[in-house]
Enzyme design. Structure first.
Site, PDB file in Angstrom:
ATOM      1  N   THR A   1     -32.271 -24.138  -5.485  1.00 35.20           N
ATOM      2  CA  THR A   1     -32.279 -24.888  -6.737  1.00 35.20           C
ATOM      3  C   THR A   1     -33.571 -25.688  -6.849  1.00 35.20           C
ATOM      4  O   THR A   1     -33.989 -26.020  -7.958  1.00 35.20           O
ATOM      5  CB  THR A   1     -31.067 -25.840  -6.834  1.00 35.20           C
ATOM      6  OG1 THR A   1     -30.980 -26.585  -5.616  1.00 35.20           O
ATOM      7  CG2 THR A   1     -29.787 -25.079  -7.066  1.00 35.20           C
TER       8      THR A   1
ATOM      9  N   HIS B   1     -21.759 -19.526  -0.397  1.00 35.91           N
ATOM     10  CA  HIS B   1     -23.133 -20.043  -0.437  1.00 35.91           C
ATOM     11  C   HIS B   1     -24.059 -19.390   0.569  1.00 35.91           C
ATOM     12  O   HIS B   1     -25.206 -19.820   0.705  1.00 35.91           O
ATOM     13  CB  HIS B   1     -23.145 -21.552  -0.198  1.00 35.91           C
ATOM     14  CG  HIS B   1     -22.720 -22.364  -1.383  1.00 35.91           C
ATOM     15  ND1 HIS B   1     -23.616 -22.814  -2.325  1.00 35.91           N
ATOM     16  CD2 HIS B   1     -21.500 -22.788  -1.788  1.00 35.91           C
ATOM     17  CE1 HIS B   1     -22.961 -23.498  -3.250  1.00 35.91           C
ATOM     18  NE2 HIS B   1     -21.671 -23.487  -2.956  1.00 35.91           N
TER      19      HIS B   1
ATOM     20  N   LYS C   1     -36.149 -20.331   5.936  1.00 38.65           N
ATOM     21  CA  LYS C   1     -36.951 -20.828   4.806  1.00 38.65           C
ATOM     22  C   LYS C   1     -38.448 -20.710   5.089  1.00 38.65           C
ATOM     23  O   LYS C   1     -39.274 -20.834   4.176  1.00 38.65           O
ATOM     24  CB  LYS C   1     -36.573 -22.272   4.480  1.00 38.65           C
ATOM     25  CG  LYS C   1     -35.163 -22.432   3.893  1.00 38.65           C
ATOM     26  CD  LYS C   1     -34.831 -23.908   3.649  1.00 38.65           C
ATOM     27  CE  LYS C   1     -33.436 -24.157   3.123  1.00 38.65           C
ATOM     28  NZ  LYS C   1     -33.311 -24.014   1.659  1.00 38.65           N
TER      29      LYS C   1
ATOM     30  N   LYS D   1     -36.192 -26.730 -10.126  1.00 37.85           N
ATOM     31  CA  LYS D   1     -36.729 -28.062 -10.466  1.00 37.85           C
ATOM     32  C   LYS D   1     -38.245 -28.016 -10.576  1.00 37.85           C
ATOM     33  O   LYS D   1     -38.833 -28.622 -11.476  1.00 37.85           O
ATOM     34  CB  LYS D   1     -36.308 -29.085  -9.408  1.00 37.85           C
ATOM     35  CG  LYS D   1     -34.816 -29.238  -9.213  1.00 37.85           C
ATOM     36  CD  LYS D   1     -34.525 -30.083  -7.953  1.00 37.85           C
ATOM     37  CE  LYS D   1     -33.137 -29.841  -7.401  1.00 37.85           C
ATOM     38  NZ  LYS D   1     -32.997 -30.367  -6.020  1.00 37.85           N
TER      39      LYS D   1
ATOM     40  N   LYS E   1     -37.646 -29.022   1.260  1.00 41.45           N
ATOM     41  CA  LYS E   1     -36.291 -28.459   1.383  1.00 41.45           C
ATOM     42  C   LYS E   1     -35.891 -28.650   2.840  1.00 41.45           C
ATOM     43  O   LYS E   1     -36.728 -29.042   3.658  1.00 41.45           O
ATOM     44  CB  LYS E   1     -36.288 -26.967   1.022  1.00 41.45           C
ATOM     45  CG  LYS E   1     -37.426 -26.177   1.692  1.00 41.45           C
ATOM     46  CD  LYS E   1     -37.409 -24.704   1.323  1.00 41.45           C
ATOM     47  CE  LYS E   1     -37.917 -24.421  -0.062  1.00 41.45           C
ATOM     48  NZ  LYS E   1     -36.941 -23.768  -0.925  1.00 41.45           N
ATOM     49  N   ARG E   2     -34.626 -28.409   3.190  1.00 44.23           N
ATOM     50  CA  ARG E   2     -34.244 -28.500   4.594  1.00 44.23           C
ATOM     51  C   ARG E   2     -35.134 -27.585   5.433  1.00 44.23           C
ATOM     52  O   ARG E   2     -35.573 -26.528   4.964  1.00 44.23           O
ATOM     53  CB  ARG E   2     -32.771 -28.117   4.773  1.00 44.23           C
ATOM     54  CG  ARG E   2     -31.814 -29.187   4.287  1.00 44.23           C
ATOM     55  CD  ARG E   2     -31.993 -30.488   5.047  1.00 44.23           C
ATOM     56  NE  ARG E   2     -31.494 -30.339   6.390  1.00 44.23           N
ATOM     57  CZ  ARG E   2     -30.370 -30.907   6.845  1.00 44.23           C
ATOM     58  NH1 ARG E   2     -29.671 -31.712   6.065  1.00 44.23           N
ATOM     59  NH2 ARG E   2     -29.969 -30.707   8.092  1.00 44.23           N
TER      60      ARG E   2
END
Ligand SMILES: *Cc1c(COP(=O)(O)O)cnc(C)c1O
Length: 855
Positions: free
Chosen positions: A687, A388, A585, A691, A579-580
């Site tokens: 992911t 991952h 990110k 969505k 998101k986290r």
């Protein structure tokens, strides 16, 4: 207070003709107590309220109604559940075992109603009791047994496995405390324990009789067996009892209901009788509590390994219990374990369960007396490993000392696996020291460590990445020597999400429109969504599409007003990053954009600005200083921007606390713009990006993870692309990256950074955000400054496109229409065919119910 007599009066209002008042010769699904007729459902609901919750309608709270309804629905899963498990046993089918330290399931009630086809009926039943189904659904605590994408992937996979009628078991840990509840105080994250089991959990069924023992600690000894051969035995120090709790996972419109089996740790029964009997009652109790700490709490780290003894104990605990369970299941129908791999395909969700490879070897060799080579052959054929992450610092490495203390026998087994592996290598690649060094299961410098990814690669027949780019980079970089050695072991399996939870349940209006136009086949085959493309030039369809997005935005705004006391403008562009929180990110890159727009307004209060609401959400690991400071920065920027009269409401920044699956179900469908802005080469797949796009948001994103494939599917003209490619990121780092030159040469960027650096957002504490400023100017490991100008320019394109509502709507429709590839059904079909070799098995319900056989 309503008396029992009154309770029966209330029941008597139910249509008597459908109630089972006289003895029946045969009992069918329709008229037994778990029937699906409205009358039976009503009666079961009232019975459960009274006999399980012990309360009547005059006293019941919404929570009581939730529990009563949950049991009503669980009862309707049980025939299918028991039949499913019995079928697997009788027909000796091959089963997928998904081992994952995390399952981020989200609330069960709404999803189970959908998958059983009962949603509309129960909505009706609740209305007849003057109850609002949505309010009842809100009563369920969100089971947060995961951190983010990895745990949610496991949950989507379970939905797809059952929906595709694939025999499967999910194995994990029944954490007593899931991911912490996030509060925001004075702009900072505060963590609150998540005691989700406090009021019980109607969805789980404990199976005490299937408990197994898991041992820890101690030492090994060599003994000689009856044939005088030497044999290693492990003399463990502690025994923990693993108790399985099963949650039924139904497929969408199938009879398949697969188990999610989560293990709870308890003290074993014979445990410390000595202390107990010698009057050391307090010590016996203390040690009992000690045993229970193993399944007490989820480690709240996302993409960073914890390296703590308790975490290794958790990993081994659930892995050992699960393998013992699988072996017991196998031996129920087979004389020995020779065929284990023919009936069991075990998937390792990251390296968290990778110790399973050593544990299966131990069970085969030590407990079932297999010789090493035979055991190893079966082990390799059984396991497959999903990687991952590409970030080397995120790969799990356990200190050998810790391993020796907790799992001394497993350490020996890992050394033996490594010895045989490296010996074999030296015959094929003599004198290639570098190769041996990189493939070894043991890292030798700065304290010996076990490389769990290497163990997972060596012990598996298949290794996969989770998006095309990720798999390519794994082969080129992170796992390159394994890919050179065993190219045939590598697969790509691009992630997906379930359209049942993430479209049908989250976005009912959009779902109804799509079904009205093309039928409901898209829910089982998301490729059929392509058929809505033919309506992009239909003005009425476009008007309705836009209206639905607007309704979703209104619903989110109403929720935020009611529960968070923030007001947002539903006519502004909803620009969302949930998101986290992680530096890779780049939530702080979005913060720079907000400051850039703010500066533009401050320079010219009449500047043309498309109104935007920036919505952020996500948890930071409690020990991750920079991530927590980024949350504070976003809130601090919001504080200034939201209250500056010059802004005149054109910009608003909202940080929605405690982002979780339930909030996601409200937020993804309400987004206009999806922020997917990680540094290229850092996000394995994502992911959330899927969505959003399925629900008609447009993406602004880098060429990272599955963004690349989303853009390919949607068409490049329907995607806002910016930024360096992964290759350019590598090349720049190689040639020496100097972030300061971007700051020196870009007046706009300089003004943005200076606003932070000079304390504009931290009055009274100008140094507050210096760690962020320093990191950006001097190291900038995630290259925000290199991507800044491209990002800001791309955001201008977004604003222009949004100003043309017809164009935007068409792009939105095309995004939704073209996301068929990102259904987790497609992902699971690929795993079944290329990695697991597991075919579907139909569950038939048309015989008698065994439990009524002797009536
Ligand atoms: C989908 C999801 C994620 C993953 O989001 P990414 O944007 O892919 O990181 C994380 N948390 C929750 C609650 C989710 O539903």
């Amino acid at each position: 207070m309503m008396s029992p007599r009154l309770f029966h009066q209330e029941q008597s209002m139910i249509d008597q003709s459908t109630l089972n008042t006289s003895p029946q010769p045969t009992i069918t699904i329709e008229d037994d107590r778990t029937g699906m007729s409205v009358a039976t459902l009503k009666r079961a609901f009232l019975d459960n309220l009274f006999y399980l919750q012990g309360i009547d309608r005059s006293q019941a709270t919404l929570y009581d109604y939730y529990v009563a309804l949950a049991y009503t629905i669980r009862d309707r899963l049980l025939h299918r559940f028991i039949k499913t498990v019995a079928t697997y046993k009788q027909e000796k089918v091959k089963v997928v075992c998904y081992l994952s330290a995390e399952f981020l399931m989200g609330r069960h009630l709404g999803n189970n109603l959908i998958n059983l086809g009962l949603y509309d009926k129960i909505d009706q039943v609740m209305k007849e009791f003057d109850l609002d189904l949505n309010e009842i659904i809100e009563q369920e605590p969100d089971p947060g047994l995961g951190n983010g994408g990895l745990g949610r992937l496991a949950a989507c996979f379970l939905d797809s496995l059952a929906s595709l009628e694939v025999p499967a078991i999910g194995y994990g840990i029944r954490y007593e405390f899931g991911i912490f509840h996030q509060r925001i105080q004075d702009g900072w994250q505060v963590e609150v324990p998540d005691n989700w089991l406090r009021f019980g959990n109607p969805w789980e069924i404990p199976r005490a009789d299937e408990s197994v023992e898991v041992k820890l600690g101690g030492h090994t000894e060599i003994i000689h067996n009856e044939k005088n051969q030497p044999k290693v035995v492990w003399i463990p120090e502690r025994t923990i009892l693993a108790i399985p709790y099963d949650t039924p996972v139904p497929g969408y419109q199938t009879n398949t209901v697969n188990p999610l089996r989560l293990w709870k740790a308890e003290a074993s029964e014979e445990f410390n009788f000595e202390a107990f009997n010698s009057g050391l009652y307090d010590r016996a109790v203390a040690e009992k509590m000690d045993a229970e700490t193993i399944s007490k709490v989820l480690y709240p780290n996302d993409n960073t390994p914890a390296g703590r003894e308790l975490r290794l104990a958790q990993q081994y605990f659930f892995v050992s219990a699960s393998l013992q369970d699988l072996i017991r299941i196998h031996l129920r129908t087979h004389p020995n374990l020779d065929t284990f791999y023919e009936l069991t395909a075990i998937q390792l969700n990251d390296t968290h369960p990778a110790v399973a490879i050593a544990e299966l070897m131990r069970l085969f060799v030590d407990r079932y007396d297999y010789d090493w080579d035979k055991a190893w052959d079966i082990t390799q054929k059984t396991f497959a490993y999903t990687n991952h992450t590409l970030m080397p610092e995120a790969l799990e490495r356990w200190s050998v000392d810790l391993f020796a203390k907790l799992l001394p026998r497993h350490l020996e087994i890992i050394y033996e696996i490594n010895h045989r592996f490296l010996t074999g290598l030296q015959t094929w690649f003599p004198n290639d020291e570098a190769l041996v060094e990189s493939l070894s299961l043991i890292e030798e410098n700065h304290g010996k460590k076990i490389r769990m990814a290497n163990l997972a690669c060596v012990g598996s027949h298949a290794i996969n990445g989770v998006a095309a780019l990720h798999t390519e980079l794994l082969k080129k970089d992170t796992l390159r020597d394994f890919a050179k050695l065993w190219p045939q072991k590598f697969f790509n399996k691009t992630n997906g999400v379930t359209p049942r939870r993430w479209i049908l349940l989250s976005n009912p209006e959009l779902s109804a429109l799509v079904t009205e136009k093309i039928g409901d086949g898209w829910l089982k085959n998301l490729d059929e969504m392509r058929q809505i493309e033919k309506f992009v030039d239909d003005p009425e369809f476009c008007r309705r599409w836009r209206e639905i997005k607007q309704n979703n935005k209104r619903n989110l705004a109403a929720y935020l007003l009611k529960y968070r006391n923030v007001q947002i403008d539903v006519n502004s562009l909803f620009d969302v990053q949930v998101k986290r929180i992680h530096e890779y990110k780049r939530q702080h890159l979005a913060a720079l954009e907000i400051i850039h727009l703010y500066n533009r307004i401050k320079q010219n209060p009449h500047a043309e600005i498309v109104p935007r609401t920036f919505i952020f959400g996500g948890k930071a690991a409690p020990g991750y200083f920079m991530a927590k400071l980024i949350i504070k920065l976003i809130n601090a920027v919001g504080e200034v921007v939201n209250n500056d009269p010059d802004v005149r409401g054109r910009l608003k920044v909202v940080f929605v606390s405690n982002f979780n699956v339930s909030l996601g179900q409200r937020i993804y469908p309400a987004a206009d713009l999806s922020e997917q802005i990680s540094t290229a080469g850092k996000e394995a797949s994502g992911t959330g990006n899927m969505k959003f796009a399925m629900n008609g948001a447009l993406t602004i994103g880098t060429l990272d993870g599955a963004n690349i494939e989303i853009r390919e599917e949607a068409g490049p003209e329907n995607f806002f692309l910016f930024g360096l490619t992964a290759e350019q990121v590598y090349a720049m780092k190689e040639n020496g990256y100097h972030p300061h030159t971007y700051y020196d040469n870009n007046f706009d960027l300089k003004a943005v950074i200076d606003r932070i650096a000079h304390g504009y957002f931290s009055p009274g504490n100008p140094n507050l955000f210096h760690p962020i400023v320093e990191s950006l100017l001097h190291h900038d490991p995630y290259m925000l400054l290199a991507d800044y100008q491209a990002y800001v320019g791309c955001q201008d394109e977004v604003s222009k496109a949004y100003a043309d509502q017809d164009r935007w709507t068409k792009m939105s429709i095309l995004n939704s229409a073209r996301m068929g590839k990102f259904s987790s059904d497609r992902t699971i079909r690929e795993y079944c065919k290329e990695i697991w070799d597991v075919p579907p098995v139909k569950i038939s319900l048309d015989e008698y119910h065994p439990e009524y056989a002797d009536l």
